[in-house]
Each structure stands twice: as structure tokens, then as C-alpha cells.
Design a protein around this motif. Structure first.
Motif, PDB file in Angstrom:
ATOM      1  N   CYS A 173       0.858  -1.180   0.000  1.00 58.16           N
ATOM      2  CA  CYS A 173       0.000   0.000   0.000  1.00 58.16           C
ATOM      3  C   CYS A 173       0.898   1.234   0.000  1.00 58.16           C
ATOM      4  CB  CYS A 173      -0.969   0.017   1.175  1.00 58.16           C
ATOM      5  SG  CYS A 173      -0.234   0.228   2.797  1.00 58.16           S
ATOM      6  N   ALA A 174       0.382   2.315  -0.540  1.00 59.43           N
ATOM      7  CA  ALA A 174       1.179   3.511  -0.721  1.00 59.43           C
ATOM      8  C   ALA A 174       0.311   4.754  -0.640  1.00 59.43           C
ATOM      9  CB  ALA A 174       1.894   3.465  -2.071  1.00 59.43           C
ATOM     10  N   LEU A 175       0.970   5.871  -0.303  1.00 59.00           N
ATOM     11  CA  LEU A 175       0.259   7.148  -0.187  1.00 59.00           C
ATOM     12  C   LEU A 175       0.991   8.215  -0.988  1.00 59.00           C
ATOM     13  CD1 LEU A 175      -1.375   8.707   2.908  1.00 59.00           C
ATOM     14  CD2 LEU A 175       0.187  10.091   1.561  1.00 59.00           C
ATOM     15  N   ASP A 176       0.250   8.927  -1.793  1.00 59.27           N
ATOM     16  CA  ASP A 176       0.755  10.063  -2.560  1.00 59.27           C
ATOM     17  C   ASP A 176       0.211  11.329  -1.929  1.00 59.27           C
ATOM     18  OD1 ASP A 176      -0.137  11.314  -5.896  1.00 59.27           O
ATOM     19  OD2 ASP A 176       1.181  12.123  -4.348  1.00 59.27           O
ATOM     20  N   PRO A 177       1.051  12.133  -1.276  1.00 62.38           N
ATOM     21  CA  PRO A 177       0.553  13.315  -0.571  1.00 62.38           C
ATOM     22  C   PRO A 177       0.374  14.531  -1.479  1.00 62.38           C
ATOM     23  CG  PRO A 177       2.896  13.122  -0.240  1.00 62.38           C
ATOM     24  CD  PRO A 177       2.480  11.920  -1.067  1.00 62.38           C
ATOM     25  N   GLY A 178      -0.107  14.281  -2.670  1.00 61.82           N
ATOM     26  CA  GLY A 178      -0.337  15.369  -3.621  1.00 61.82           C
ATOM     27  C   GLY A 178      -1.745  15.313  -4.144  1.00 61.82           C
ATOM     28  N   SER A 179      -1.937  15.722  -5.361  1.00 67.61           N
ATOM     29  CA  SER A 179      -3.280  15.755  -5.929  1.00 67.61           C
ATOM     30  C   SER A 179      -3.789  14.372  -6.297  1.00 67.61           C
ATOM     31  CB  SER A 179      -3.293  16.648  -7.173  1.00 67.61           C
ATOM     32  OG  SER A 179      -2.518  16.036  -8.202  1.00 67.61           O
ATOM     33  N   GLY A 180      -2.858  13.433  -6.496  1.00 69.99           N
ATOM     34  CA  GLY A 180      -3.268  12.095  -6.899  1.00 69.99           C
ATOM     35  C   GLY A 180      -3.662  12.000  -8.356  1.00 69.99           C
ATOM     36  N   SER A 181      -3.306  13.009  -9.134  1.00 71.01           N
ATOM     37  CA  SER A 181      -3.712  13.021 -10.540  1.00 71.01           C
ATOM     38  C   SER A 181      -3.086  11.869 -11.329  1.00 71.01           C
ATOM     39  CB  SER A 181      -3.332  14.355 -11.188  1.00 71.01           C
ATOM     40  OG  SER A 181      -4.030  15.416 -10.581  1.00 71.01           O
ATOM     41  N   TYR A 182      -1.918  11.441 -10.908  1.00 72.05           N
ATOM     42  CA  TYR A 182      -1.231  10.341 -11.579  1.00 72.05           C
ATOM     43  C   TYR A 182      -1.201   9.131 -10.661  1.00 72.05           C
ATOM     44  CZ  TYR A 182       0.068  14.083 -14.737  1.00 72.05           C
ATOM     45  OH  TYR A 182       0.028  15.138 -15.609  1.00 72.05           O
ATOM     46  N   TYR A 183      -2.340   8.697 -10.239  1.00 74.62           N
ATOM     47  CA  TYR A 183      -2.479   7.665  -9.215  1.00 74.62           C
ATOM     48  C   TYR A 183      -1.883   6.331  -9.655  1.00 74.62           C
ATOM     49  CZ  TYR A 183      -6.312   6.612 -12.330  1.00 74.62           C
ATOM     50  OH  TYR A 183      -7.052   6.340 -13.448  1.00 74.62           O
ATOM     51  N   TRP A 184      -1.697   6.116 -10.930  1.00 72.43           N
ATOM     52  CA  TRP A 184      -1.204   4.843 -11.441  1.00 72.43           C
ATOM     53  C   TRP A 184       0.322   4.807 -11.521  1.00 72.43           C
ATOM     54  CZ3 TRP A 184      -3.377   8.706 -14.221  1.00 72.43           C
ATOM     55  CH2 TRP A 184      -2.617   9.256 -15.257  1.00 72.43           C
TER      56      TRP A 184
END
Length: 125
Positions: free
Chosen positions: A96-107
Motif C-alpha cells: 500500500c502507498a500514499l501520494d501526498p499530492g493531488s493524486g492526478s497520476y495515481y497509477w
């Protein structure tokens, strides 16, 4: 800092089901994406599923669409991955992972700053 801890992996026969959990703790973010990735031996880490902080839409890799379901319980800061109709090709370490940004490039795995240690999923034929 953010801590992510996966659980729920194991050995299952083809056609079976497993539910993975990812417990999150630490700092919070006003916008983010959270996702599941997997890595099989000798292969690149690949995107499995994700959601963004805004809205209820979820995203899946074509290989798991219709079989896997991502969800979250904000009350306990936990994300889940329900995996049904498992196949031997699903065998991998799941992260599992977390992107602390907009998540626009979630893939895109490089967009994620925080990762758990992974949990092994093995599907026997």
C-alpha cells in the motif's frame, strides 16, 4: 511522517478470496491518493488499485477490474483491498502507498512518497 502497515496476505487456491488491509498513521494531508501496488518476482512493481482524496471514484488496473475492490474506513484510518476470483498470476508482494499530492497520476508508482513493507499473496493452481 506516515506509517503504512499491510496485513491479510497468505496462501489461497485459485478462485479463492483474500482481503488485504493497510493501516495508516502519522501526519495527515488535505489532498492525497492511496493505492495498492504489487510486485511479482523478476517483474516491475505495478499499479493495482487506487482512490483519490476527493470523491468516491476508484481506479483499477485492467488485469484486476471486476475482481478486486478497493475501499477505506476513515474512522480507523484503514484501506482495504478485497480480492476475489484470484488467479496464480495474482501472486506477488502487495504494497500500500500514499501520494501526498493531488493524486492526478495515481497509477504512477513514483508519485507515491510513502510505502508499506508489503504482504505476500500466493495463489496456487
Amino acid at each position: 511522517q506516515v506509517q503504512l502497515v499491510e496485513s491479510g496476505g497468505g496462501l489461497v487456491q485459485a478462485g479463492g478470496s483474500l482481503r488485504l488491509s493497510c493501516a495508516a498513521s502519522g501526519r495527515t494531508f488535505s489532498s492525497y491518493a492511496m493505492g495498492w501496488f504489487r510486485q511479482a518476482p523478476g517483474k516491475e512493481r505495478e499499479f493495482v488499485a487506487a482512490f483519490r482524496w476527493s470523491g468516491s471514484r476508484t481506479y483499477y488496473a485492467d488485469s484486476v477490474k471486476g475482481r478486486f475492490s478497493i475501499s477505506r474506513d476513515n474512522a480507523v484510518n484503514t484501506m482495504y483491498l478485497q480480492m476475489n476470483s484470484l488467479k496464480p498470476d495474482d501472486t506477488a508482494v502487495y504494497y500500500c502507498a500514499l501520494d501526498p499530492g493531488s493524486g492526478s497520476y495515481y497509477w504512477v508508482k513514483d508519485e507515491y512518497d510513502y510505502w508499506g513493507r508489503g504482504t505476500q499473496v500466493t495463489v496456487s493452481s
